[in-house]
Structures are given as structure tokens and as C-alpha cells.
Enzyme design. Sequence first.
Site, short mmCIF file in Angstrom:
data_model
loop_
_atom_site.label_atom_id
_atom_site.label_comp_id
_atom_site.label_asym_id
_atom_site.label_seq_id
_atom_site.Cartn_x
_atom_site.Cartn_y
_atom_site.Cartn_z
N GLU A 1 0.84 -1.16 -0.10
CA GLU A 1 -0.25 -0.26 -0.04
C GLU A 1 0.83 1.40 0.12
O GLU A 1 0.61 2.20 -0.97
CB GLU A 1 -0.90 -0.02 1.27
CG GLU A 1 -2.03 1.13 1.29
CD GLU A 1 -3.24 0.77 2.40
OE1 GLU A 1 -4.23 0.47 1.83
OE2 GLU A 1 -2.77 1.42 3.26
N CYS B 1 -12.30 8.57 3.21
CA CYS B 1 -12.68 8.28 4.56
C CYS B 1 -12.08 9.44 5.45
O CYS B 1 -12.49 10.01 6.40
CB CYS B 1 -12.47 7.14 5.47
SG CYS B 1 -13.39 5.68 4.63
N ASP C 1 -4.01 3.07 8.04
CA ASP C 1 -3.88 4.44 7.52
C ASP C 1 -3.09 5.10 8.63
O ASP C 1 -2.30 6.00 8.10
CB ASP C 1 -5.40 5.01 7.59
CG ASP C 1 -6.30 4.70 6.48
OD1 ASP C 1 -5.73 3.87 5.69
OD2 ASP C 1 -7.55 4.72 6.86
#
Length: 259
Positions: A66, A153, A184
Site C-alpha cells: 500500500e 474516509c 492508515d
Amino acid sequence: MEIKGNDFDSVFRTIGKIILDSGIETSPRGQVIKELINPTLTITNPLQCILTDENRKLSEKYLKAEFDWYASGLLSIEGIKDHSSAWGRLLNPDGETVNSNYGFYTFYQPIESHDNQFEFCLDSLEIDKDSRQALINFNQPQHKFKDNKDFVCTISQQFMIRNNELITLVNMRSCDLIYGASYDIPWFAYVQYRLFERLKETYPDLKLGRLEHNAGSLHVYERHFDMLRKLKVKSSETSKNLLYLLNNQLENLKNQTED
């Protein structure tokens, strides 16, 4: 409500138990969750942000993938789809892109006065050490369309220098503790540390301060309730250090986002 700890594991375990014991049960989109409204998670040593709790079983392989995808700045899922099938379910109407590549908004999205929002934050704090304008926006007006499957988000990440410490304040409209915050928060800590490194050139005595993570809805889905029941609030384990985890990957991340 504020839950504060030196590392992410201690905060994660505590807030997980609180959600399980005191969370409000709701069913957005027909999925049962337990949620807390507007809690703040404060990590005083933000680099200690890689979860180690054996019940969470964080995928460090996915986390690294990621980070690489974020560093590419690409809204296409080509760089991440093989690591998680979830991204394929979040495609925009064009069938190719999503909206939640945080690296795009941080290092690539052009703004009127600077190459990107990261450079704007750096410039703001170099000009005025007490600035309140060093802010990266993630959720944007163009995301507000019917049937958007990837409604970003995160609202913003703000940076402030107070008491000679660089602190960061993350504001999210919605955050899944298990699959959201777990991945995150390391990214937000990385951006904070990256800015810290650059600001040290201007303020040599600057210190890395806390990370505060605020979510309008911090929640856990029903399928993860059993996981929360297994968490131990008190544990001698501490989170892994972000810089140690990424090691050689850090230089590659910098090179990609500074080209």
C-alpha cells in the site's frame, strides 16, 4: 473521549475494548457495527505504529504494498489490486480508478501555488512556525456523486509546531478500527515524519511530537467482534517502529514522490 498511549498497540487494545463494551450498535448499508462518535486516539510516539497484537494479525506485506501504491500517486488500482480484492469492489464508474490513494493528494495533486499539498505545508511552517494553515485535504467536492463506492474516509491531516514539536492532527469522517486505522495510521505517521525531516533543515532543534487521530465514527464490523474479545488491554508488547519496518523502502518512497 481521548485514548492516549506511547504506541499504537496500547491505544488499539484499549479503544477496541471500549468499542466492544460501550459502542453504539448501528447498521449502515445493512452491516452491523459498533461505533464510538468522535473519539481521539493519541499516540505520543507516532513511529511506534505497526501493530503487533497476535489477534489482529496485521499484514506487513500488504502495508508495504500500500505504501508503494501511495508513493506511485496512481488512482488506478493496477499497483494494489493483486494485494487486496477489496479495491476491485470500489471502482469508479470509469471501471479503472478509485479515489483513496492518499499519496496522490499528498504528493501529486497540483494546487495553484505549489507543486503539491505536502510542499504547501512545508512552506507554511517554514514561513511561520506558528502557522495553522499546514493542511492536506483528502475528501473533496468531486467525490460527492451518487453511488460513489469509494467516498474518501479521511478529511484532512494538519501539522502544527507547538512547544518545539511537530504534531499532526488527522480528521476522518469514518474509520474502521480493524482494516482502516491499522493501515492508515502508519501512513499518516510517515507523512508526519517526512515533513519533520524537511523542517529540521529550518529548525534544527525541532522534535517529533504526537499524532492525534480523530474519527466522526470509529467502528468495528460484527465479523470482528470476536477479535476484540481476545485483545488484552494490558500487554508488555509494543508496536513495531515504522522506520525499521520500511528500512530500504523509505529511500524508494522519497525518490518516487520527489521526482
